[in-house]
Motif scaffolding. Sequence first.
Motif, PDB file in Angstrom:
ATOM      1  N   GLN A 222       0.769  -1.299   0.122  1.00 49.47           N
ATOM      2  CA  GLN A 222      -0.171  -0.032  -0.152  1.00 49.47           C
ATOM      3  C   GLN A 222       1.145   1.649  -0.029  1.00 49.47           C
ATOM      4  O   GLN A 222       0.388   1.756  -1.169  1.00 49.47           O
TER       5      GLN A 222
ATOM      6  N   MET B  12       2.062   1.986  -3.508  1.00 47.99           N
ATOM      7  CA  MET B  12       0.727   2.105  -4.352  1.00 47.99           C
ATOM      8  C   MET B  12       0.671   4.084  -4.168  1.00 47.99           C
ATOM      9  O   MET B  12      -0.148   4.263  -5.187  1.00 47.99           O
TER      10      MET B  12
ATOM     11  N   VAL C 226      -0.485   6.005  -6.653  1.00 51.03           N
ATOM     12  CA  VAL C 226      -2.112   6.562  -7.050  1.00 51.03           C
ATOM     13  C   VAL C 226      -2.286   8.211  -6.366  1.00 51.03           C
ATOM     14  O   VAL C 226      -3.357   8.142  -6.245  1.00 51.03           O
TER      15      VAL C 226
ATOM     16  N   ALA D 169      -0.193   1.521 -13.039  1.00 50.49           N
ATOM     17  CA  ALA D 169      -1.536   1.659 -11.842  1.00 50.49           C
ATOM     18  C   ALA D 169      -2.327   0.581 -12.081  1.00 50.49           C
ATOM     19  O   ALA D 169      -2.732  -0.587 -11.634  1.00 50.49           O
TER      20      ALA D 169
ATOM     21  N   GLU E 163      -9.419  -1.180  -3.464  1.00 49.69           N
ATOM     22  CA  GLU E 163      -8.950   0.368  -3.334  1.00 49.69           C
ATOM     23  C   GLU E 163      -8.906   1.041  -5.015  1.00 49.69           C
ATOM     24  O   GLU E 163      -8.746   2.194  -4.806  1.00 49.69           O
ATOM     25  N   TYR E 164      -8.118   0.196  -5.748  1.00 51.65           N
ATOM     26  CA  TYR E 164      -6.805   0.230  -6.776  1.00 51.65           C
ATOM     27  C   TYR E 164      -7.907   1.034  -7.614  1.00 51.65           C
ATOM     28  O   TYR E 164      -7.044   1.446  -9.338  1.00 51.65           O
TER      29      TYR E 164
ATOM     30  N   ALA F 271      -9.326   3.946  -7.761  1.00 58.29           N
ATOM     31  CA  ALA F 271      -8.233   4.960  -7.804  1.00 58.29           C
ATOM     32  C   ALA F 271      -7.831   5.581  -8.884  1.00 58.29           C
ATOM     33  O   ALA F 271      -7.208   6.800  -9.224  1.00 58.29           O
TER      34      ALA F 271
END
Length: 419
Positions: A300, A303, A307, A328, A354-355, A358
């Motif tokens: 995280q 990342m 992001v 990403a 989550e991503y 994002a």
Amino acid sequence: MASHGIPRSSTTEPKTEQARLKEQEQIQEYTALVDLIDAKIAERQYTREVLDLTSKLLKKNPENYTIWNVRRRLLIHGLFSKQSDSSLPLTESQSFSPGATTTTSSANLSSSATTSWASKETLPNRASPIPGKNGTTHDLIKGDLDFIFPLMIEYPKCYWIWNYRLWLLDQAIDRLEVDVARELWSRELALVGKMLNRDSRNFHGWAYRRGVISQLESSKLHGRSMVESEFGYTTKMVKAHLSNFSAWHYRSKLIPRLLTERAASDLERYQFLNNEFELITNAIYADAYPYAQSVWFYYQFLMSTIVDEVGHAIITPNLTDEDRIEYATKQLVNLRDMLDGAEDCKWIYNALLEYTLALSRMQNRQPLEVDKEECRSWLAELRKLDPLRSGRWDDVEKSLKWLDVDSRFAPESGGPIEL
């Protein structure tokens, strides 16, 4: 119970009458010892005899933080300033010379442990170490450090021991020649390395190590940066034990300094980021570690440098928006691949959810319909795998519904779709 694989003895077994009487006797002895020390300190008997009494008490109960503060007072107002042939107790007013200076001493591994009287004290000239009753100031400090070591082994999570030890080493900086003080701090780095070899996830030990490194790097000890060696140390520690929150956290804090001191170019920073993702991805794929929380926290962190909004990209600050989107997207492909054989790993679903959201925010758009369907599917898996966080999943589900009905909650507006 066990803590990091270290067993603890049970405290719930019923006591025999003999054990109860022995415990009562120990309590009486302990109380009498506390009263004796209090009486002698009230009379300002800052002598070696009282120091030995505090040693006896701390062996029984190192959690008695008041006695650690008493021990500081004994050294500052008595033994550090007492001549070796003196046997008479000194008062605070007799312990100082008129020409002494005032400095600030920091011993804050846990700020609640320090006291106001210990933060500012009148100190002798460091160029002329003053002998104590049983030797020089150096001998007193080194002897006290040696006394504490077995306590650290037996009670590795006692805040007061770590606080006091840092305070002693700060006294070495204030009272001894620089080379002598640095030798004590270097010795300390070797010691904390042994402590972390015994329990590599003891966060007290990691916090203490950071404090030691900070002093060894400081101008007070004629230090220089140790960021390269410390970064290498974290690599060694995470490879030895991947589920090590403290080592991963320390690594994340070293990275900005490391890249700055290397004067890393944009290309070197990009390659560094690739290497870190390779390290953590290998860790995630290793054995049962897709289920380890610590590796996902570091993932995280990496990342977030891609992001998050501008200002958080501490590794590759000069990546273009297009480059960040491409990066990403590749990570989302990797996350989908991770699901193969690990369909019961909640961390992968959490990351995908989550991503994906994002990525739509980075592209300044709402999630596509296919994205929303996948997010709902992943959310359903999270509900099954992590029912204790049902309230969180309720909030995420509301966010997905808001995306369908109200453009005010679009990703670009920073609405409540954040996880």
